[in-house]
Design a protein around this motif. Structure first.
Motif, mmCIF file in Angstrom:
data_model
loop_
_atom_site.group_PDB
_atom_site.id
_atom_site.type_symbol
_atom_site.label_atom_id
_atom_site.label_comp_id
_atom_site.label_asym_id
_atom_site.label_seq_id
_atom_site.Cartn_x
_atom_site.Cartn_y
_atom_site.Cartn_z
ATOM 1 N N LYS A 1 0.809 -1.218 0.000
ATOM 2 C CA LYS A 1 0.000 0.000 0.000
ATOM 3 C C LYS A 1 0.846 1.274 0.000
ATOM 4 C CE LYS A 1 -4.364 -1.405 0.252
ATOM 5 N NZ LYS A 1 -4.822 -2.041 1.494
ATOM 6 N N GLY A 2 1.985 1.213 0.658
ATOM 7 C CA GLY A 2 2.809 2.414 0.681
ATOM 8 C C GLY A 2 3.506 2.631 2.008
ATOM 9 N N THR A 3 4.276 3.698 2.058
ATOM 10 C CA THR A 3 5.090 4.006 3.227
ATOM 11 C C THR A 3 4.867 5.453 3.631
ATOM 12 O OG1 THR A 3 6.736 2.525 2.303
ATOM 13 C CG2 THR A 3 7.447 3.922 4.116
ATOM 14 N N ASN A 4 4.896 5.701 4.922
ATOM 15 C CA ASN A 4 4.711 7.059 5.424
ATOM 16 C C ASN A 4 5.827 7.398 6.413
ATOM 17 O OD1 ASN A 4 3.923 9.447 6.518
ATOM 18 N ND2 ASN A 4 1.874 8.791 7.107
ATOM 19 N N PHE A 5 6.631 8.395 6.052
ATOM 20 C CA PHE A 5 7.622 8.906 6.986
ATOM 21 C C PHE A 5 7.025 10.130 7.669
ATOM 22 C CE2 PHE A 5 10.376 6.476 4.266
ATOM 23 C CZ PHE A 5 11.330 5.992 5.141
ATOM 24 N N SER A 6 6.959 10.093 8.991
ATOM 25 C CA SER A 6 6.351 11.206 9.713
ATOM 26 C C SER A 6 7.416 11.912 10.545
ATOM 27 C CB SER A 6 5.221 10.691 10.598
ATOM 28 O OG SER A 6 4.698 11.736 11.359
ATOM 29 N N VAL A 7 7.639 13.175 10.227
ATOM 30 C CA VAL A 7 8.653 13.960 10.923
ATOM 31 C C VAL A 7 7.950 14.904 11.890
ATOM 32 C CG1 VAL A 7 10.527 15.609 10.674
ATOM 33 C CG2 VAL A 7 10.159 13.872 8.918
#
Lengths: 153, 688
Positions: free
Chosen positions: B543-549
């Motif tokens: 589905k995908g990747t999420n980088f949260s800063v």
């Protein structure tokens, strides 16, 4: 070249030391120092100098001389070297003299227990006064401190 | 004239223009038919040209001039935007940017741009590079109803005068048969014929170009004659191998209208200066909507009211900030004194001053806030180029570009974000084949989001790519000796993914030019941590990747709890405090040698600050009841034992000076109301 420089004279024990005046920002009386934990023993802490936090080191401790009680004469010399502001605790500071660069000789190996690399030279002033000129960049060199610590550890 | 004083202004404005050029070009690429965007681009380029010429940067001016020529054709429907034109224009922008950078660095702004200039000139002549697909000829001169070859002022006045003197002004469009072998000869014959009974004022392409056969079967021209349009038409048709001829007589009115249009594009610099502020002002809002609706965004840019701004040296802002910090310290001191004196007038005044300085603080802080757009604005271009070089199709959707962050954070956050975005484009989004194979749309989406939450700003980079397989991460980590086989067994999927940030970790199987050069996410992580922020990654395979800063709003003033331990005072940032309280000695249990207390149905470690900081004159273990501060880092919590709470205060963060090495457990210092320095505790150091 016969160039005159102004030098601030201060005392550690019985020895007299000199720092070029343009490296000195101000000289302050002793003031409350906030201890900073987990750092070198000779770093006494930080002070508030008119809104700026400045680390203060005991020059006796830095040179491995027995540290002394602070007295009325104790001063903090704030120097500015390589854009670092640091305070030196010294026994007293009460003289500014003119010095000719030519009168500064290469230092002997050890002067008053201080290694030659910390010194710029020794100047003879008057009849029997010797002034030890400090090499501030070396005094504040941190790489050397790391070695020092690892030797002690 | 001494130009130095204008140089910084020139550099600032050039950068603004280049940025808006870049953005508009991106918009145009998404919507090649939208002429209004071309107008915006043209104006920006024109202003830039004018400024560069005034400042004496010839190369800059001449390159912009060539770009303008191409844009002019596009604007007048003489040329249809195509891929290779976009590429050439983007290359020109890059060249312009490097010239401006050179000027910023003190250079002359000179650069060898002959290749680009030649390419631009070729486009103007209607040539298509061999690679560009020869079949699609530019739409030059086909739309003959639109009478537009640009004329300069002189030519206008000539035409105007001829009209007044009773001559005919004709706009003639001639197309030569496609199978014609010697089109230059036919064209020459037409010109010869025309010149016998009148005068050609301007032709497109130019007469020289036509003679050298640098045209594409058709040309158009302005012509002054005594004869009528129809008569001329039939005369030209008599020349052999002529396909079609259109001749339109122009009257005073249509000429005036054309003159007006031309004037609009060649506006004097003064009004243009004002006009340019509008696109600049609406930029922060525009990128958000741009991808969805470029057509709408563009007119709003040209129409928006100019916001009144002045440029201020950053250093002055820093000085203001420092002065304000000192004022804050004095205010706290005054409040203390007033509470001691108990004089109602004094208390009232001090309270009022408190409110005013509170407002002042807000303003000062706001001055330092910059929309993240200043960092985001270069990303669309970067992603476009990257996607192109990787042969992927990617939409970058930016939301929340207007979210504001402290300048100091903005300055530092660029590189880590570039890295994360490159990762998303390179490793995240799959190739077109893979996407179609797994039933996804060809075009991948990368979402770049910024938003406020509490005292923090979050920036998220989310792709709809293949996601991260935890097993693959674990295997790689074991292989690289980051964790052992036994350790790996205990990792949850989520924990495994966070290993991406471990030093020396890079999963890319093939080291590409784009990302995966070994220095990787660990650098990103340490940079963000040094800003007082945090970064985590979430991923769903397929589905995908999420980088949260996560970033702090500001770095310089925070709310903190002051505590006393022995004779020393420390400040703990309020943002990491969960709760304060008191525990009895009997509530403290020892588990595996660690002292723990029960807190909200779980056990958390109780740590001794006095031991950690080796504070000589306090030991909480002698107390029956101990004051504690519960701090957290993410989900984990710990209790810190203190002697007394002093209270909550706004504190100004100062660093410990360059000389002091990083002190474990201390993040900085602050000056208290009584002038003493208190150290700021870094709660993160206590929670591993």
């Amino acid at each position: 070249m016969a160039e005159d420089i102004k030098v601030i004279v201060f005392k550690l024990g019985s020895e007299e030391y000199g720092i070029e005046v343009d490296k000195v920002q101000t000289i302050e009386r002793m003031m409350p120092i906030t201890r900073v934990p987990k750092t070198y023993a000779f770093i006494k802490g930080v002070i508030n100098l008119r809104g700026v936090v400045i680390p203060v080191i005991d020059l006796r401790g830095r040179f491995g001389i027995q540290e002394a009680e602070h007295t009325d004469q104790t001063r903090v010399i704030i120097v500015n070297v390589n854009e670092m502001e640091v305070g030196f605790i010294v026994d007293s500071a009460n003289d500014v003299i003119d010095l000719n660069r030519e009168s500064i000789d290469t230092p002997p190996e050890v002067v008053g227990g201080i290694k030659a690399k910390y010194l710029d030279g020794v100047a003879k002033i008057g009849e029997d006064r010797l002034l030890i000129m400090l090499n501030l960049s070396e005094v504040l060199n941190k790489n050397e401190i790391v070695q020092l610590e690892s030797l002690e550890g | 004239m001494d130009m130095n004083q204008y140089l910084s202004m020139f550099i600032d404005e050039s950068n603004d223009h280049l940025q808006s050029l870049n953005e508009s070009m991106m918009g145009l690429e998404a919507n090649p038919e939208d002429i209004s965007i071309v107008q915006v681009i043209f104006r920006s380029a024109h202003t830039l040209k004018g400024m560069a010429a005034t400042m004496g940067f010839e190369d800059l001016a001449s390159l912009t001039h060539q770009m303008e020529n191409v844009l002019d054709l596009v604007r007048n429907n003489k040329l249809r935007m195509q891929d290779f034109i976009f590429d050439t224009l983007f290359k020109s922008l890059d060249a312009l940017e490097s010239m401006v950078q050179d000027i910023t660095a003190g250079g002359e702004g000179k650069a060898d741009v002959t290749a680009i200039v030649t390419a631009l000139q070729a486009i103007v002549r209607g040539e298509i590079p061999a690679a560009g697909g020869a079949a699609s000829a530019p739409a030059a001169a086909q739309s003959s109803a639109e009478l537009q070859i640009t004329l300069d002022e002189f030519q206008y006045s000539v035409l105007e005068q001829s009209l007044q003197e009773g001559h005919q002004v004709l706009y003639i469009d001639v197309a030569i048969r496609k199978d014609c072998q010697l089109k230059a000869v036919r064209a020459y014959m037409v010109f010869d014929l025309l010149e016998r009974s009148g005068e050609v004022v301007k032709s497109f392409p130019s007469v020289q170009d036509i003679e050298q056969e640098k045209f594409d079967h058709s040309f158009s021209l302005y012509y002054i004659t005594q004869k009528g349009a129809d008569e001329m038409k039939s005369m030209i048709m008599n020349v052999s191998e002529i396909d079609t001829v259109t001749a339109v007589a122009l009257d005073q009115e249509s000429l005036a209208q054309m003159a007006l249009e031309a004037a609009a594009t060649a506006e004097a610099p003064a009004p243009e200066q004002e006009a340019q502020a509008a696109p600049a002002a609406s930029v922060p809002a525009a990128p958000a909507g741009r991808e969805e609706n470029a057509a709408k965004a563009a007119p709003s840019r040209t129409g928006g009211a100019p916001s009144r701004t002045i440029r201020v040296d950053i250093e002055r802002l820093d000085v203001l900030m420092n002065l304000f910090s000192e004022l804050l310290i004095d205010r706290v001191r005054l409040e203390q004194l007033a509470s001691e004196v108990q004089n109602s007038d004094l208390t009232e005044t001090v309270e009022h001053m408190g409110r005013v300085s509170g407002d002042l603080q807000n303003i000062v802080m706001k001055l330092r806030m910059v929309p993240v757009d200043t960092v985001f604005n270069r990303f669309p271009r970067m992603v476009r180029d990257l996607a192109k070089s990787l042969d992927k199709k990617i939409d970058l959707i930016i939301t929340g570009a207007e979210t504001e962050l402290d300048r100091t954070v903005i300055d530092e956050i660029g590189d880590p974000l570039v890295h994360l975005l490159r990762n998303a484009v390179d490793h995240g989004v799959e190739s077109v084949q893979d996407r179609t194979a797994s039933g996804k749309p060809e075009t991948g989406t990368v979402n770049l989001r910024a938003f406020h939450s509490g005292n923090h700003v979050f920036i998220e980079i989310e792709d709809d790519g293949a996601g991260i397989k935890p097993q693959k991460i674990l295997q790689s980590a074991i292989k690289k000796g980051i964790i052992t086989q036994e350790q790996a067994a205990g990792y949850s999927d989520d924990e495994a993914i966070q290993l991406l940030f471990a030093p020396g970790f890079s999963t890319a199987e093939v080291i590409s030019d784009v990302s995966g050069r070994g220095v990787g996410l660990d650098v990103v992580k340490s940079k963000i941590t040094s800003l007082g922020g945090n970064v985590v990654v979430y991923s769903t395979p397929g589905k995908g990747t999420n980088f949260s800063v996560q970033l702090p709003l500001t770095l310089s003033i925070i709310a903190a709890m002051l505590v006393k331990i022995g004779s020393e005072k420390y400040a703990i940032p309020l943002s990491s405090i969960v709760e304060t309280g008191i525990v009895k000695k009997t509530q403290i249990r020892t588990i595996h040698g660690t002292r723990m207390i029960e807190f909200r149905n779980s056990h958390i470690p109780l740590l001794s600050l006095s031991k950690f900081y080796s504070i000589p004159d306090f030991d909480e273990s002698t107390e029956e009841e101990t004051e504690i501060v519960v701090v957290r880092k993410g989900e984990r919590m710990a209790a810190l034992a203190v002697q007394d709470f002093i209270g909550q205060n706004e504190i100004v963060i100062k660093n410990l000076g360059k000389y002091l090495p990083e002190v474990q457990g201390i993040s900085g210092a602050t000056i208290l109301g009584d002038g003493q320095v208190a150290l700021i505790i870094d709660p993160n150091a206590f929670i591993k």
